[in-house]
Scaffold this active site. Structure first.
Site, PDB file in Angstrom:
ATOM      1  N   HIS A  66       0.893  -1.102   0.017  1.00 15.77           N
ATOM      2  CA  HIS A  66       0.038   0.095   0.009  1.00 15.77           C
ATOM      3  C   HIS A  66       0.768   1.293   0.108  1.00 15.77           C
ATOM      4  O   HIS A  66       0.413   2.180  -0.347  1.00 15.77           O
ATOM      5  CB  HIS A  66      -0.994   0.096   1.275  1.00 15.77           C
ATOM      6  CG  HIS A  66      -1.665  -1.386   1.484  1.00 15.77           C
ATOM      7  ND1 HIS A  66      -2.498  -1.677   0.508  1.00 15.77           N
ATOM      8  CD2 HIS A  66      -1.822  -2.175   2.378  1.00 15.77           C
ATOM      9  CE1 HIS A  66      -3.172  -2.723   1.020  1.00 15.77           C
ATOM     10  NE2 HIS A  66      -2.601  -3.083   2.129  1.00 15.77           N
ATOM     11  N   HIS A  94       5.559   6.839   6.347  1.00 15.67           N
ATOM     12  CA  HIS A  94       5.314   6.452   4.982  1.00 15.67           C
ATOM     13  C   HIS A  94       4.801   7.660   4.364  1.00 15.67           C
ATOM     14  O   HIS A  94       4.655   8.477   4.767  1.00 15.67           O
ATOM     15  CB  HIS A  94       4.271   5.305   5.232  1.00 15.67           C
ATOM     16  CG  HIS A  94       2.811   5.704   5.653  1.00 15.67           C
ATOM     17  ND1 HIS A  94       2.600   5.675   7.014  1.00 15.67           N
ATOM     18  CD2 HIS A  94       1.859   6.498   5.111  1.00 15.67           C
ATOM     19  CE1 HIS A  94       1.433   6.247   7.190  1.00 15.67           C
ATOM     20  NE2 HIS A  94       0.884   6.611   6.201  1.00 15.67           N
ATOM     21  N   HIS A  96       1.869   8.820   0.966  1.00 14.52           N
ATOM     22  CA  HIS A  96       0.826   8.640  -0.050  1.00 14.52           C
ATOM     23  C   HIS A  96       1.294   9.589  -1.172  1.00 14.52           C
ATOM     24  O   HIS A  96       1.773  10.706  -1.182  1.00 14.52           O
ATOM     25  CB  HIS A  96      -0.313   9.202   0.361  1.00 14.52           C
ATOM     26  CG  HIS A  96      -0.831   8.640   1.829  1.00 14.52           C
ATOM     27  ND1 HIS A  96      -1.657   7.308   1.650  1.00 14.52           N
ATOM     28  CD2 HIS A  96      -0.462   8.825   2.828  1.00 14.52           C
ATOM     29  CE1 HIS A  96      -1.631   6.915   3.003  1.00 14.52           C
ATOM     30  NE2 HIS A  96      -0.750   7.709   3.810  1.00 14.52           N
ATOM     31  N   GLU A 106      -3.301  13.227   0.716  1.00 12.78           N
ATOM     32  CA  GLU A 106      -4.565  12.613   0.999  1.00 12.78           C
ATOM     33  C   GLU A 106      -5.392  13.968   1.584  1.00 12.78           C
ATOM     34  O   GLU A 106      -6.404  14.297   1.113  1.00 12.78           O
ATOM     35  CB  GLU A 106      -4.500  11.920   2.298  1.00 12.78           C
ATOM     36  CG  GLU A 106      -3.912  10.660   1.723  1.00 12.78           C
ATOM     37  CD  GLU A 106      -4.139   9.357   2.509  1.00 12.78           C
ATOM     38  OE1 GLU A 106      -3.604   9.323   3.892  1.00 12.78           O
ATOM     39  OE2 GLU A 106      -4.713   8.503   1.985  1.00 12.78           O
ATOM     40  N   HIS A 119       3.536  11.028   6.373  1.00 13.91           N
ATOM     41  CA  HIS A 119       2.786  10.831   7.805  1.00 13.91           C
ATOM     42  C   HIS A 119       3.845  10.071   8.524  1.00 13.91           C
ATOM     43  O   HIS A 119       4.363   9.027   8.160  1.00 13.91           O
ATOM     44  CB  HIS A 119       1.447   9.532   7.435  1.00 13.91           C
ATOM     45  CG  HIS A 119       0.447  10.464   6.822  1.00 13.91           C
ATOM     46  ND1 HIS A 119      -0.566   9.621   6.264  1.00 13.91           N
ATOM     47  CD2 HIS A 119      -0.062  11.605   6.666  1.00 13.91           C
ATOM     48  CE1 HIS A 119      -1.457  10.452   5.633  1.00 13.91           C
ATOM     49  NE2 HIS A 119      -1.117  11.641   6.019  1.00 13.91           N
ATOM     50  N   THR A 201      -6.288   6.859   7.830  1.00 16.05           N
ATOM     51  CA  THR A 201      -6.903   6.879   6.324  1.00 16.05           C
ATOM     52  C   THR A 201      -6.694   5.631   5.716  1.00 16.05           C
ATOM     53  O   THR A 201      -6.983   5.501   4.441  1.00 16.05           O
ATOM     54  CB  THR A 201      -6.049   7.847   5.623  1.00 16.05           C
ATOM     55  OG1 THR A 201      -4.695   7.627   5.301  1.00 16.05           O
ATOM     56  CG2 THR A 201      -5.798   9.303   6.228  1.00 16.05           C
ATOM     57  N   THR A 202      -6.201   4.574   6.342  1.00 16.68           N
ATOM     58  CA  THR A 202      -6.220   3.328   5.629  1.00 16.68           C
ATOM     59  C   THR A 202      -7.092   2.221   6.640  1.00 16.68           C
ATOM     60  O   THR A 202      -7.137   2.462   7.732  1.00 16.68           O
ATOM     61  CB  THR A 202      -5.127   2.838   5.568  1.00 16.68           C
ATOM     62  OG1 THR A 202      -4.193   2.517   6.535  1.00 16.68           O
ATOM     63  CG2 THR A 202      -3.904   3.509   4.461  1.00 16.68           C
TER      64      THR A 202
END
Ligand SMILES: CC#CCOc1ccc(CNS(N)(=O)=O)cc1
Ligand SMILES: [Zn+2]
Length: 267
Positions: A66, A94, A96, A106, A119, A201-202
């Site tokens: 992911h 991590h 996005h 995000e 993040h 958010t996951t």
């Protein structure tokens, strides 16, 4: 042991269906959100944010299918102050990102989406005994967040990107021993930020997160952003053309604010 449920960012396993297997995803304080800067409320009561990371921590970089995840196992990396009542310890960081430089973050600011979003995930060591416990509890998690845009090269990011060839495929892991301090990935201005209460958010989208989002945007080069996109989503070739499927557009759509107020540390 319940079988892990597959989830992703497109098709039947995409964000619109997460709530079917992860009920919290349909909650009232979900993330990410759009930050409408005309509706934020200045809060003069925040103390200075205290971000104390040491560089001598061995960490490991993994491609979890992911995102890439830099796990940190140092009790010397702590966050407190600002809107936080307790002390939080860095668990992992991590990002996005998108399939091109026009999308990928995000959170958005007045509807503007950035090329990527960093993040840094911390858990509350004053209130909870483990990250596993904290991840599902109110006030359990604090995520320091920085927006990323295409611009000049970022030397600090090369310490992370130099390991990407080892984690191109899923579950690839690389040990990072060099003298690297994740603080170098943050913007210079660490006094101006927005903050609100939201969720992971996951999946499992637990509503346990206090987001702290810096106003200043970090620049990395377009070539460095392209390296984010070099990661693959699985361990084998996925497309029938024998092509690798690259890991891109791993951002969740904007969620309803439901009356929440975004506080600002600055006027
Ligand atoms: C122990 C443990 C654990 C799992 O911790 C996480 C951390 C971050 C995430 C990703 N969520 S986000 N994008 O809000 O940081 C999911 C699970
Ligand atoms: Zn994240």
């Amino acid at each position: 042991e319940s079988k892990p449920v597959a989830w992703g960012y497109e098709g039947d396993i995409g964000p619109c269906n997460w709530h079917k297997y992860f009920p919290k995803a349909g909650g009232k304080r979900q993330s990410p959100i759009d930050i409408d800067t005309s509706a934020t409320q200045y809060d003069g009561s925040f103390k200075p944010l205290r971000i104390h990371y040491d560089s001598h921590m061995c960490s490991s970089l993994t491609n979890n299918g992911h995102t890439f995840c830099m796990s940190v196992n140092s009790d010397q990396c702590n966050l407190s102050g600002g809107p936080l009542e307790d002390k939080y310890r860095l668990l992992q960081f991590h990002c996005h990102w998108g399939s091109d430089d026009t999308k990928g973050s995000e959170h958005t600011v007045d509807g503007h989406q950035y090329a990527a979003e960093l993040h840094l995930v911390h858990w509350n060591t004053d209130k909870f005994k483990s990250a596993d416990e904290a991840i599902e509890k109110n006030q359990g998690i604090a995520v320091l967040t920085a927006f990323i845009k295409a611009g000049k090269e970022h030397r600090g990011w090369n310490h992370v990107l130099s390991h990407f060839k080892d984690i191109k495929k899923v579950q690839g892991t690389s040990t990072v021993n060099e003298d690297f301090n994740p603080k170098c990935l943050l913007p210079e201005n660490q006094t101006d930020y927005w903050t609100y209460e939201g969720s992971l958010t996951t999946p499992p989208c637990h509503e346990s997160v206090r987001f702290i989002i810096f106003k200043e945007v970090v620049e990395v080069s377009s070539e460095q952003l392209a390296q984010f996109r070099s990661l693959c989503v699985c361990s084998s070739r996925k497309r029938d053309t024998g092509e690798d499927e690259h890991l891109v557009d791993n951002f969740r759509p904007i969620q309803p604010l439901n009356g929440r107020v975004v506080k600002a540390s600055f006027q």
